[in-house]
Design a protein around this motif. Structure first.
Motif, short mmCIF file in Angstrom:
data_model
loop_
_atom_site.label_atom_id
_atom_site.label_comp_id
_atom_site.label_asym_id
_atom_site.label_seq_id
_atom_site.Cartn_x
_atom_site.Cartn_y
_atom_site.Cartn_z
N UNK A 60 0.84 -1.20 0.00
CA UNK A 60 0.00 0.00 0.00
C UNK A 60 0.87 1.24 0.00
N UNK A 61 0.74 2.03 -1.07
CA UNK A 61 1.47 3.30 -1.17
C UNK A 61 0.73 4.39 -0.39
N UNK A 62 -0.60 4.41 -0.53
CA UNK A 62 -1.42 5.43 0.14
C UNK A 62 -2.79 4.85 0.45
N UNK A 63 -3.36 5.36 1.53
CA UNK A 63 -4.70 4.94 1.96
C UNK A 63 -5.49 6.20 2.30
N UNK A 64 -6.59 6.40 1.60
CA UNK A 64 -7.44 7.55 1.88
C UNK A 64 -8.86 7.05 2.09
N UNK A 65 -9.64 7.80 2.83
CA UNK A 65 -11.01 7.35 3.04
C UNK A 65 -11.83 8.33 3.84
N UNK A 66 -13.05 7.90 4.12
CA UNK A 66 -14.00 8.71 4.88
C UNK A 66 -14.75 7.82 5.86
N UNK A 67 -15.03 8.37 7.03
CA UNK A 67 -15.87 7.67 7.98
C UNK A 67 -15.15 7.01 9.12
N UNK A 68 -13.82 7.13 9.18
CA UNK A 68 -13.08 6.54 10.29
C UNK A 68 -13.30 5.04 10.39
N UNK A 69 -13.70 4.60 11.58
CA UNK A 69 -13.97 3.19 11.82
C UNK A 69 -15.47 2.92 11.99
N UNK A 70 -16.29 3.83 11.51
CA UNK A 70 -17.74 3.66 11.58
C UNK A 70 -18.20 2.69 10.49
N UNK A 71 -19.26 1.98 10.75
CA UNK A 71 -19.83 1.09 9.75
C UNK A 71 -20.16 1.91 8.50
N UNK A 72 -19.86 1.36 7.35
CA UNK A 72 -20.02 1.99 6.03
C UNK A 72 -18.92 3.00 5.71
N UNK A 75 -12.61 3.32 2.14
CA UNK A 75 -11.20 3.65 1.92
C UNK A 75 -10.82 3.26 0.51
N UNK A 76 -9.81 3.97 0.00
CA UNK A 76 -9.23 3.64 -1.30
C UNK A 76 -7.75 3.41 -1.06
N UNK A 77 -7.29 2.24 -1.42
CA UNK A 77 -5.88 1.89 -1.30
C UNK A 77 -5.21 2.09 -2.64
N UNK A 78 -4.14 2.86 -2.66
CA UNK A 78 -3.33 3.00 -3.86
C UNK A 78 -2.13 2.08 -3.68
N UNK A 79 -1.92 1.22 -4.66
CA UNK A 79 -0.89 0.20 -4.53
C UNK A 79 0.39 0.60 -5.25
N UNK A 80 1.51 0.26 -4.64
CA UNK A 80 2.81 0.37 -5.30
C UNK A 80 3.44 1.74 -5.30
N UNK A 81 2.81 2.67 -5.98
CA UNK A 81 3.40 4.00 -6.15
C UNK A 81 2.30 5.00 -6.44
N UNK A 82 2.66 6.28 -6.41
CA UNK A 82 1.70 7.34 -6.72
C UNK A 82 1.12 7.07 -8.11
N UNK A 83 -0.19 7.08 -8.23
CA UNK A 83 -0.84 6.81 -9.51
C UNK A 83 -0.99 5.32 -9.80
N UNK A 84 -0.62 4.47 -8.82
CA UNK A 84 -0.73 3.02 -9.01
C UNK A 84 -2.19 2.57 -9.00
N UNK A 85 -2.41 1.29 -9.22
CA UNK A 85 -3.78 0.77 -9.21
C UNK A 85 -4.42 0.95 -7.84
#
Length: 180
Positions: A60-72, A75-85
């Motif tokens: 995981x290069x980056x992890x962004x998201x909304x809602x903390x640890x609340x149900x629903x 998060x979006x995980x960017x793999x490898x490098x900036x602009x990765x899948x």
């Protein structure tokens, strides 16, 4: 004559149903890996228990998201490098008390992770000698939903890919907390 007619009818109907019975499509696959970690459960949970932060995983290069640890929460995980899948996920169970959470993938290119209908569960339990036992398990279907999948989207490819993801993450935890 009626008995013979009934027997023939049953045989013909059974024969007609045979192709449908043989063409079953994919089956749900499951992977469970565990890792002993030489740190107390609370310390391990402090690192991995935030659904929004998966920086502890080497893929995981980056992890962004909304809602903390609340149900629903998402998060979006960017793999490898900036602009990765990327892999998009949603949290559907969370317990600080049980040190566990469950999530589903909502969007992933099967070229990145050859699975569909993926759900996963991470938990931290007391382990040996005051350490922790981290369990990561998932259930999913292969990346190709129909019969006769290509090799890169079959059950074996899906199991191998998920196993590799879990192993890399668990190995990273083991290295981060040396001592086992």
């Amino acid at each position: 004559m009626r008995i013979l007619l009934r027997v023939l009818t049953i045989l013909v109907l059974s024969w007609l149903a045979l192709p449908a019975a043989l063409a079953h499509g994919p089956t749900r696959q499951k992977v469970t890996l565990t890792q002993e970690v030489a740190a107390p459960p609370a310390e391990v949970w402090a690192l991995i228990g935030n659904f929004q932060d998966m920086s502890w995983h080497p893929a995981v290069f980056a992890s962004t998201g909304e809602g903390g640890n609340a149900i629903d929460a998402t998060r979006v995980l960017t793999l490898g490098q900036d602009g990765g899948p990327t892999i998009s996920e949603v949290l559907y169970k969370f317990s600080d008390e049980k040190m566990s959470y469950s999530y589903r993938i909502t969007d992933v290119d099967v070229a990145v992770l050859p699975v569909t209908n993926y759900s996963s569960h991470v938990t931290v339990k007391p382990g040996k000698n005051g350490g922790s036992l981290v369990e990561w398990r998932g259930a999913f279907y292969r990346g190709y939903p129909n019969n006769d999948p290509p090799d890169n989207l079959n059950d074996e490819a899906a199991i191998a890919a998920v196993t590799a993801v879990y192993k890399a993450g668990l190995d990273a935890l083991h290295e981060r907390f040396p001592g086992n």
